[in-house]
Design an enzyme around this catalytic site. Structure first.
Site, PDB file in Angstrom:
ATOM      1  N   VAL A  17       0.835  -1.205   0.000  1.00 26.87           N
ATOM      2  CA  VAL A  17       0.000   0.000   0.000  1.00 26.87           C
ATOM      3  C   VAL A  17       0.873   1.260   0.000  1.00 26.87           C
ATOM      4  CG1 VAL A  17      -1.842   1.248   1.176  1.00 26.87           C
ATOM      5  CG2 VAL A  17      -1.833  -1.253   1.217  1.00 26.87           C
ATOM      6  N   LYS A 108      -7.457  -1.897   9.409  1.00 23.99           N
ATOM      7  CA  LYS A 108      -8.763  -2.226  10.014  1.00 23.99           C
ATOM      8  C   LYS A 108      -8.617  -2.973  11.331  1.00 23.99           C
ATOM      9  CE  LYS A 108      -7.366  -4.909   6.604  1.00 23.99           C
ATOM     10  NZ  LYS A 108      -7.026  -4.846   5.224  1.00 23.99           N
ATOM     11  N   GLU A 132     -10.384   5.699   5.358  1.00 25.58           N
ATOM     12  CA  GLU A 132     -11.182   5.249   4.207  1.00 25.58           C
ATOM     13  C   GLU A 132     -10.672   3.925   3.629  1.00 25.58           C
ATOM     14  OE1 GLU A 132     -14.116   6.931   2.561  1.00 25.58           O
ATOM     15  OE2 GLU A 132     -14.041   4.787   2.148  1.00 25.58           O
ATOM     16  N   VAL A 135     -11.700  -0.206   4.846  1.00 22.27           N
ATOM     17  CA  VAL A 135     -12.821  -1.079   4.460  1.00 22.27           C
ATOM     18  C   VAL A 135     -13.036  -1.014   2.953  1.00 22.27           C
ATOM     19  CG1 VAL A 135     -15.265  -1.636   4.803  1.00 22.27           C
ATOM     20  CG2 VAL A 135     -13.961  -0.603   6.671  1.00 22.27           C
ATOM     21  N   ILE A 139     -13.408   1.376  -2.685  1.00 21.45           N
ATOM     22  CA  ILE A 139     -14.799   1.863  -2.612  1.00 21.45           C
ATOM     23  C   ILE A 139     -14.903   2.908  -1.497  1.00 21.45           C
ATOM     24  CG2 ILE A 139     -17.215   1.231  -2.195  1.00 21.45           C
ATOM     25  CD1 ILE A 139     -16.511  -1.657  -2.929  1.00 21.45           C
ATOM     26  N   GLY A 190      -0.594  -9.162  -3.867  1.00 20.82           N
ATOM     27  CA  GLY A 190      -0.641  -8.119  -2.825  1.00 20.82           C
ATOM     28  C   GLY A 190      -2.020  -7.969  -2.209  1.00 20.82           C
ATOM     29  N   ASP A 204     -10.530 -10.638   8.990  1.00 22.28           N
ATOM     30  CA  ASP A 204     -10.382  -9.349   8.295  1.00 22.28           C
ATOM     31  C   ASP A 204     -11.768  -8.794   7.944  1.00 22.28           C
ATOM     32  OD1 ASP A 204      -8.585  -7.401   6.654  1.00 22.28           O
ATOM     33  OD2 ASP A 204     -10.095  -8.097   5.225  1.00 22.28           O
ATOM     34  N   LYS A 208     -13.603  -5.291   9.366  1.00 15.48           N
ATOM     35  CA  LYS A 208     -14.239  -4.284   8.500  1.00 15.48           C
ATOM     36  C   LYS A 208     -15.716  -4.117   8.869  1.00 15.48           C
ATOM     37  CE  LYS A 208     -11.006  -5.240   4.759  1.00 15.48           C
ATOM     38  NZ  LYS A 208     -10.716  -6.149   3.643  1.00 15.48           N
TER      39      LYS A 208
HETATM   40  P1  NAP Z   1       3.052  -4.928   3.608  1.00 16.40           P
HETATM   41  O1  NAP Z   1       3.199  -5.040   2.132  1.00 16.40           O
HETATM   42  O2  NAP Z   1       3.446  -6.077   4.455  1.00 16.40           O
HETATM   43  O3  NAP Z   1       3.825  -3.607   4.072  1.00 16.40           O
HETATM   44  C1  NAP Z   1       4.092  -3.321   5.413  1.00 16.40           C
HETATM   45  C2  NAP Z   1       5.198  -2.274   5.510  1.00 16.40           C
HETATM   46  O4  NAP Z   1       5.479  -1.997   6.862  1.00 16.40           O
HETATM   47  C3  NAP Z   1       6.509  -2.724   4.867  1.00 16.40           C
HETATM   48  O5  NAP Z   1       7.161  -1.656   4.244  1.00 16.40           O
HETATM   49  C4  NAP Z   1       7.326  -3.201   6.073  1.00 16.40           C
HETATM   50  O6  NAP Z   1       8.731  -3.049   5.871  1.00 16.40           O
HETATM   51  C5  NAP Z   1       6.860  -2.241   7.144  1.00 16.40           C
HETATM   52  N1  NAP Z   1       6.969  -2.863   8.454  1.00 16.40           N
HETATM   53  C6  NAP Z   1       6.344  -4.004   8.880  1.00 16.40           C
HETATM   54  N2  NAP Z   1       6.735  -4.280  10.153  1.00 16.40           N
HETATM   55  C7  NAP Z   1       7.606  -3.314  10.525  1.00 16.40           C
HETATM   56  C8  NAP Z   1       8.358  -3.075  11.692  1.00 16.40           C
HETATM   57  N3  NAP Z   1       8.289  -3.891  12.756  1.00 16.40           N
HETATM   58  N4  NAP Z   1       9.141  -1.970  11.728  1.00 16.40           N
HETATM   59  C9  NAP Z   1       9.218  -1.133  10.676  1.00 16.40           C
HETATM   60  N5  NAP Z   1       8.530  -1.315   9.524  1.00 16.40           N
HETATM   61  C10 NAP Z   1       7.739  -2.400   9.457  1.00 16.40           C
HETATM   62  O7  NAP Z   1       1.520  -4.613   3.980  1.00 16.40           O
HETATM   63  P2  NAP Z   1       0.413  -3.906   3.087  1.00 16.40           P
HETATM   64  O8  NAP Z   1      -0.298  -4.944   2.292  1.00 16.40           O
HETATM   65  O9  NAP Z   1       0.969  -2.723   2.406  1.00 16.40           O
HETATM   66  O10 NAP Z   1      -0.622  -3.483   4.237  1.00 16.40           O
HETATM   67  C11 NAP Z   1      -0.401  -2.369   5.061  1.00 16.40           C
HETATM   68  C12 NAP Z   1      -1.671  -2.030   5.823  1.00 16.40           C
HETATM   69  O11 NAP Z   1      -2.717  -1.750   4.898  1.00 16.40           O
HETATM   70  C13 NAP Z   1      -2.203  -3.177   6.697  1.00 16.40           C
HETATM   71  O12 NAP Z   1      -2.823  -2.632   7.830  1.00 16.40           O
HETATM   72  C14 NAP Z   1      -3.256  -3.838   5.802  1.00 16.40           C
HETATM   73  O13 NAP Z   1      -4.254  -4.494   6.542  1.00 16.40           O
HETATM   74  C15 NAP Z   1      -3.822  -2.613   5.116  1.00 16.40           C
HETATM   75  N6  NAP Z   1      -4.480  -2.850   3.827  1.00 16.40           N
HETATM   76  C16 NAP Z   1      -3.861  -3.595   2.890  1.00 16.40           C
HETATM   77  C17 NAP Z   1      -4.479  -3.768   1.667  1.00 16.40           C
HETATM   78  C18 NAP Z   1      -3.872  -4.586   0.577  1.00 16.40           C
HETATM   79  O14 NAP Z   1      -4.579  -4.843  -0.399  1.00 16.40           O
HETATM   80  N7  NAP Z   1      -2.622  -4.985   0.668  1.00 16.40           N
HETATM   81  C19 NAP Z   1      -5.722  -3.166   1.427  1.00 16.40           C
HETATM   82  C20 NAP Z   1      -6.303  -2.403   2.427  1.00 16.40           C
HETATM   83  C21 NAP Z   1      -5.681  -2.246   3.633  1.00 16.40           C
HETATM   84  P3  NAP Z   1       9.546  -3.926   4.787  1.00 16.40           P
HETATM   85  O15 NAP Z   1       8.970  -3.504   3.459  1.00 16.40           O
HETATM   86  O16 NAP Z   1      10.958  -3.533   4.952  1.00 16.40           O
HETATM   87  O17 NAP Z   1       9.229  -5.357   5.112  1.00 16.40           O
HETATM   88  N1  HSE Z   2      -6.448  -8.643   2.756  1.00 14.61           N
HETATM   89  C1  HSE Z   2      -7.482  -7.698   2.502  1.00 14.61           C
HETATM   90  C2  HSE Z   2      -8.434  -8.285   1.493  1.00 14.61           C
HETATM   91  C3  HSE Z   2      -6.887  -6.432   1.988  1.00 14.61           C
HETATM   92  O1  HSE Z   2      -8.095  -9.278   0.843  1.00 14.61           O
HETATM   93  O2  HSE Z   2      -9.536  -7.761   1.350  1.00 14.61           O
HETATM   94  C4  HSE Z   2      -7.892  -5.321   1.814  1.00 14.61           C
HETATM   95  O3  HSE Z   2      -8.352  -4.855   3.040  1.00 14.61           O
END
Ligand code: NAP
Ligand code: HSE
Length: 434
Positions: A17, A108, A132, A135, A139, A190, A204, A208
């Site tokens: 993200v 979330k 935003e 969830v 959207i 991702g 999850d 939400k």
């Molecule tokens: P991700 O790809 O795992 O990215 C997490 C980031 O945080 C990475 O840059 C990681 O560093 C860093 N990080 C993790 N632990 C850390 C620590 N202990 N100290 C310092 N940095 C740390 O996760 P993501 O998919 O982007 O998701 C991030 C958030 O958005 C989560 O809350 C997730 O639920 C939410 N979200 C995700 C999506 C989706 O589709 N992916 C959609 C909606 C919401 P490194 O890169 O060096 O490992």
């Molecule tokens: N892991 C979540 C999903 C990311 O698949 O919907 C979006 O919140």
């Protein structure tokens, strides 16, 4: 109130993200800056591993491994918490809020667990907390509930809120592909959480749903008070029964509020939805949400629910709101008022059910099962017997007339104890809401 010609943004977490936010602010900078009337400075970002290869490039001086340094940096106006989890993310968010900053979050799990504390901190120190992206990915459902539908009370909200589960169920249904292979793909794309059990076990979606219930009803329903089931028990047998009988199987969050008692209930369950319903046709990583308001009637929202780009879109919309707040002052958003609503008892949660049992293929088994369901006041609507892969066994699929959660759960428990029933019965819901 001071206005800022340049707004400094700190991105804590530069993973799926975070990199999406960085990339799209860079690529749409001119349009965004002209709309907002400020310069957007992507000032700093934090990661865990400085050596990891990333798609976005930024000067080494902007990168740190300490997200708290960003949260506490007086030059940063807006902190995006895109780390995930509920420990470090909470520390970072609280530190930024205590410094009076605005925090934008996609987290979330954090909001569901610590929402009241975060809102209190924002109010107390004059900052704001926007979420935003938490969830339904791209959207704008938070804005819809908080602003566009403010005139309404909501008797029913139901939706597909997890992109990973919808992607898995769609691919299993269309291609008969195996569950582990599709999950691995969802991770590579991702979509999945770092801990994928949050997705496939329903948590999850529950996080939400808790956020939506709060926005709609002003009350936090903790996940422990919900019925939460995931998709791991869904097999090809269930998907083909659904297809042949005019349904699709979706992992649904259902939030109901009884108009008379005001009682709220939240559940997350794999559900057979008639294929005539819009949400039955929301596939792959898409999410869909049906919101019925007493003034507006039913409204439906569809869009990509996970992945880098849709989530970045939602985060950037919050950043835009934060910039407007910073420079034009005061929130234009209705307050998030907390109220207390009682939870509905299980017996008032009614509906039709689908049960799949692996049974010994011998005389009297069906009679025993029918005797037990009759005793527990669960009325059977249909029975289908199919061959099983286990020698000497058969697969029985039952559907019920209207029953309730208390009775059906007792039925599943008791059926599981019959010596002629092999393994755990599989229980799915059949959507009966209109
Ligand atoms: P991700 O790809 O795992 O990215 C997490 C980031 O945080 C990475 O840059 C990681 O560093 C860093 N990080 C993790 N632990 C850390 C620590 N202990 N100290 C310092 N940095 C740390 O996760 P993501 O998919 O982007 O998701 C991030 C958030 O958005 C989560 O809350 C997730 O639920 C939410 N979200 C995700 C999506 C989706 O589709 N992916 C959609 C909606 C919401 P490194 O890169 O060096 O490992
Ligand atoms: N892991 C979540 C999903 C990311 O698949 O919907 C979006 O919140």
């Amino acid at each position: 109130m001071s206005t800022h010609a340049t707004v400094n943004i700190g991105i804590c977490g530069l993973g799926t993200v975070g990199q999406g936010v960085w990339k799209h602010i860079e690529s749409n900078r001119a349009a965004l800056e002209s709309r907002l009337g400020v310069k957007l400075n992507l000032a700093r970002a934090s990661v865990r591993d400085l050596d990891k290869k990333r798609a976005v490039r930024l000067p080494a001086a902007k990168l740190t491994t300490d997200p708290l340094a960003i949260a506490n940096d007086p030059a940063i106006h807006i902190v995006c918490e895109l780390i995930g989890g509920t420990t470090l993310a909470r520390e970072v968010t609280l530190a930024a809020l205590k410094a009076g900053k605005t925090v934008v979050s996609a987290n979330k799990a954090l909001l569901c667990k610590h929402g009241p504390e975060l809102f209190r901190a924002a109010r107390k120190h004059g900052g704001h907390f926007f979420f935003e992206a938490s969830v339904a990915g791209g959207i704008p459902i938070i804005k819809a509930l908080r602003e566009g539908l403010v005139a309404n009370r909501f008797k029913l909200i139901y939706g597909i809120l997890n992109g990973t589960c919808n992607y898995i169920l769609t691919r299993m249904d269309r291609e008969g592909a195996s569950y582990p292979a599709i999950l691995a793909e969802a991770k590579a794309l991702g979509y999945a959480e770092a801990d994928e059990s949050l997705d496939v076990d329903g948590w999850d979606t529950a996080h939400k749903a808790s956020i939506l219930a709060f926005l709609a009803h002003g009350t936090w329903v903790p996940v422990e008070k919900m019925l939460v089931e995931g998709i791991t028990q869904v097999t090809q047998a269930d998907l083909s029964f659904a297809r042949e009988n005019g349904y699709a199987i979706k992992l649904l969050a259902v939030i109901t509020r009884d108009a008379e008692s005001g009682q709220v209930f939240v559940r997350v369950q794999p559900t057979l939805i008639p294929s005539t319903k819009v949400l039955a046709n929301v596939n792959e990583v898409y999410n869909g949400i049906s919101v019925t308001g007493d003034v507006v009637g039913e409204t439906v929202y569809i869009g990509r629910g996970a992945g880098q780009d849709p989530t970045a879109s939602a985060v950037i919309s919050d950043i835009a709101d934060a910039v407007i707040l910073l420079n034009r002052g005061n929130s234009h958003l209705p307050e998030l008022a907390e109220t207390r609503a009682a939870l509905s008892p299980l017996q008032s949660i009614t509906g039709r059910y689908y049960l799949r049992l692996e049974v010994k293929d011998e005389p009297g088994v069906l009679a025993k099962i029918a005797g037990l369901t009759a005793k527990l006041d669960v009325s059977i609507a249909s029975v289908l017997q199919r061959p099983s892969e286990t020698p000497g066994a058969a697969s029985l699929i039952l559907t019920t007339h209207d029953s309730n959660e208390k009775a059906i759960r007792a039925t599943v428990r008791r059926l599981g104890k019959l010596s002629s029933v092999l393994g755990e019965p599989v229980l799915l819901r059949i959507a009966t809401f209109s």
